[in-house]
Design a protein around this motif. Structure first.
Motif, mmCIF file in Angstrom:
data_model
loop_
_atom_site.group_PDB
_atom_site.id
_atom_site.type_symbol
_atom_site.label_atom_id
_atom_site.label_comp_id
_atom_site.label_asym_id
_atom_site.label_seq_id
_atom_site.Cartn_x
_atom_site.Cartn_y
_atom_site.Cartn_z
ATOM 1 N N THR A 150 -17.920 60.869 70.722
ATOM 2 C CA THR A 150 -19.104 60.040 71.003
ATOM 3 C C THR A 150 -18.895 58.643 70.445
ATOM 4 O O THR A 150 -18.036 58.408 69.589
ATOM 5 C CB THR A 150 -20.377 60.635 70.359
ATOM 6 N N GLN A 181 -23.716 58.333 72.347
ATOM 7 C CA GLN A 181 -23.332 58.559 73.739
ATOM 8 C C GLN A 181 -21.982 59.283 73.784
ATOM 9 O O GLN A 181 -21.016 58.850 73.173
ATOM 10 C CB GLN A 181 -23.244 57.219 74.481
ATOM 11 N N LYS A 182 -21.951 60.394 74.515
ATOM 12 C CA LYS A 182 -20.721 61.185 74.623
ATOM 13 C C LYS A 182 -19.808 60.560 75.669
ATOM 14 O O LYS A 182 -20.231 60.247 76.770
ATOM 15 C CB LYS A 182 -21.052 62.620 75.006
ATOM 16 N N ASP A 199 -23.607 55.202 68.907
ATOM 17 C CA ASP A 199 -24.997 55.369 69.345
ATOM 18 C C ASP A 199 -25.278 56.789 69.837
ATOM 19 O O ASP A 199 -26.380 57.096 70.308
ATOM 20 C CB ASP A 199 -25.342 54.353 70.436
#
Length: 628
Positions: free
Chosen positions: A122, A127-128, A125
């Motif tokens: 990730t 997000q992956k 933040d």
């Protein structure tokens, strides 16, 4: 590269070649774009938004790994090594957080090891950008050989199987100021949640750990032996992939001749029946890069928890261990004999499959004639009565590959036997005289009336009956069928006061049927006899004889009322009077009234209840009658 591949290749200045099964590999060109594996185009295609693993190349701006001292701290303490001058939340240095460390850690990942791990990648933040879980496949790669971004290469060192680490990798140890177009922005800090599943090294060998060994180990597995064992098969992280226990059936195989994966062939050698061991096998001695195509992924180390139940070699014969051999063994069993024996039948691991004791009845059979399995036919030869022995029968002399009932196929059988008795159909009685009085001239013969004491027992000494216990003699007329034939034979030519032992085979005793609740079927009987009294019998065919001359007026003497007819009462009174006076003699041992009645009936030719002078005849006058 994904399962079994070891990760994308690392090229000099061009694209690292992807191996079979890769989702993509990376071109290290000015465009730094990811492209699908095996595409023929040499140019960088349009950027992909597909997941990206930690790539095996160094981006521009790459910096060397942590100093050796810092890595050493990781290995020794098991904790993330502090980075000098790094504050909390700093994105300039590699940060490692150990979120789970297993209690047992027999080995840690080192440079040069091959590892299989899961990860989620990730951005800060949350997000992956990539996940091995999404592909349902671990990432497989060598550590410390530059096949990974530098930060991941360092972060994996010192990890245990099942350890979970959260890793923050700064850009200089990841994809630098250039990133990966369309996937990793320039100067990106990357977060990886890593779970290590497997470690091995190309120098590894099969590891064997025996955690239980029986006290007795007469034999161990050798090359070409056939074995039966149970196992649980797991990966290094403990995940079960197979179990013979679940199928409730052992795994049966030859060892050392290529029927098994090489590591299992090696790991089973030297095991004892009853032993339990853990066998850890590196993938190059197991299913290699490709796995088994079903449950075992490529490059997987395997752990087998093995319990050995059975072991034999096709060249084995039976083995015999004598437990108890009587001091006096006058006779040993041979082919054609009929045996009665008790047994417990077990498998090599001690599992009971049958017992004659539980049925409270011996197993009775001929030996050497194919009535029992070949190994038992052989194992029962040469036994003594009362002997106890253990006979171990390999499956090719037992129930073979198919087994029978609750006996598994290819099972070695162990029989603990106790021989109760045996005989041969050609046997006669045997007589052993223990005592004879000085005067032993009058010997018993057919027709004599005998009174004697006896103890009756089986060959193993089990007492069946005793007249001494009853406090009275047993009385018979010899040769009259009042005892079993063998006893009748054993009482002949015996004098009063003599003591003897008579052994009677079943065909001269109570036969196959025996006497329900008293004498087992097919039992050899032993009679210990003492003759106390002998009353000489009459000549064969006579139930009454005269001790002197017969009166010429016999009929008239019997017919006391002179009416020319003799009734039963008159006849009986006269005969008893002759016996009482010593002039006549009735056969001893029989009911005298029954003898007299039979004599009268035989003289009463017309059956009218009276005998006339015309009907009355003596024995010598009519040979076919026994009376008078």
């Amino acid at each position: 590269m994904w399962p079994g591949a070891g990760g994308p290749g690392r090229g000099g200045g061009g694209c690292g070649p992807g191996r079979a099964g890769s989702l993509f590999h990376v071109c290290k060109r000015s465009c730094f774009q990811a492209r699908p594996a095996h595409r023929p185009s040499s140019a960088c295609p349009r950027p992909l938004l597909s997941p990206l693993p930690p790539m095996a190349f160094r981006a521009r701006g790459w910096r060397p790994p942590l100093p050796p001292l810092l890595l050493l701290l990781l290995w020794v303490t098991g904790q993330a090594a502090p980075v000098a001058g790094l504050g909390l939340g700093s994105d300039t240095e590699l940060q490692i957080e150990q979120r789970f460390v297993p209690d047992e850690c027999p080995r840690t990942a080192r440079s040069g090891d091959f590892v299989r791990y899961h990860y989620v990648g990730t951005f800060p933040d949350g997000q992956k950008f990539d996940s091995s879980y999404d592909r349902d496949s671990t990432f497989n790669v060598f550590v410390g050989k530059g096949q990974l971004i530098a930060g991941m290469d360092q972060a994996l060192v010192g990890m245990c199987v099942n350890e979970r680490r959260f890793v923050k990798i700064p850009p200089r140890l990841a994809y630098g100021s250039e990133g990966v177009s369309g996937v990793i922005p320039p100067n990106s800090v990357l977060h990886f949640d890593v779970l290590l599943m497997d470690i091995w090294n190309s120098e590894d060998q099969v590891q064997v750990h025996t955690y239980f060994k029986p006290p007795s180990c007469p034999r161990t597995i050798q090359v070409s032996d056939f074995v039966r064992y149970h196992y649980n098969g797991t990966f290094l992280d403990g995940t079960l992939f197979d179990s013979s226990h679940n199928r409730m059936k052992t795994y049966d195989t030859y060892v050392g001749i290529g029927w098994l994966i090489p590591g299992m062939d090696k790991g089973l050698l030297g095991m004892c029946v009853g032993e339990k061991r853990l066998i850890t096998i590196p993938p190059f001695l197991a299913y290699g890069e490709d796995g088994d195509g079903k449950d075992i992924p490529g490059q997987a180390s395997l752990v087998f928890d093995v319990a050995l139940l059975d072991l034999h070699n096709p060249k084995d014969g039976i083995s015999i261990e004598n437990k108890v051999v009587p001091e006096n063994c006058e006779r040993r069993s041979q082919s054609g004999d009929f045996l009665r024996y008790h047994y417990n039948g077990t498998l090599l691991d001690g599992t009971l499959f049958d017992s004659s004791y539980s049925r409270n009845r011996t197993f009775d059979t001929y030996i050497g004639q194919g009535y029992v399995i070949a190994g038992m036919d052989e194992g029962l030869l040469g036994v003594c009565i009362g002997e106890k022995r253990r006979v171990v029968v390999p499956p090719h002399l037992g129930y073979g590959e198919e087994g029978r009932g609750n006996i598994p196929g290819s099972a070695v059988l162990v029989f603990d036997i106790h021989v109760i008795d045996f005989h041969n159909p050609s046997d006669s009685i045997s007589i052993t005289s223990h005592y004879k009085p000085p005067d032993c001239s009058v010997l018993s013969k057919k027709g004599d009336y005998l009174k004697y004491h006896y103890n009756a027992s089986l060959l193993d000494g089990t007492l069946l009956d005793s007249t001494w216990d009853l406090g009275k003699t047993y009385n018979i007329v010899l040769g009259s069928g009042q005892v079993v034939l063998g006893m009748d034979m054993g009482l002949r030519e015996m004098c009063v006061g003599e003591k003897r032992t008579v052994v009677v085979p079943p065909h001269l005793g109570y036969g196959e049927a025996g006497v329900d609740g008293e004498v087992p079927g097919s039992a050899v009987l032993v009679f210990d006899i003492e003759l106390l009294e002998l009353v000489a019998g009459l000549p064969e065919g006579y139930m009454f004889i005269w001790n002197g001359e017969v009166s010429p007026n016999l009929f008239e003497e019997i017919d006391r009322d002179g009416n020319g007819e003799v009734l039963l009462e008159e006849f009986s009174e006269y005969i008893h009077a002759q016996v009482a006076s010593g002039k006549g003699k009735l056969a001893p041992g029989f009911d005298t009234e029954m003898i007299v009645k039979n004599m009268f009936t035989n003289q009463d030719r017309n059956g009218d209840g009276k005998v006339t002078a015309e009907e009355f005849k003596l024995k010598d006058q009519e040979a076919k009658h026994d009376e008078l």
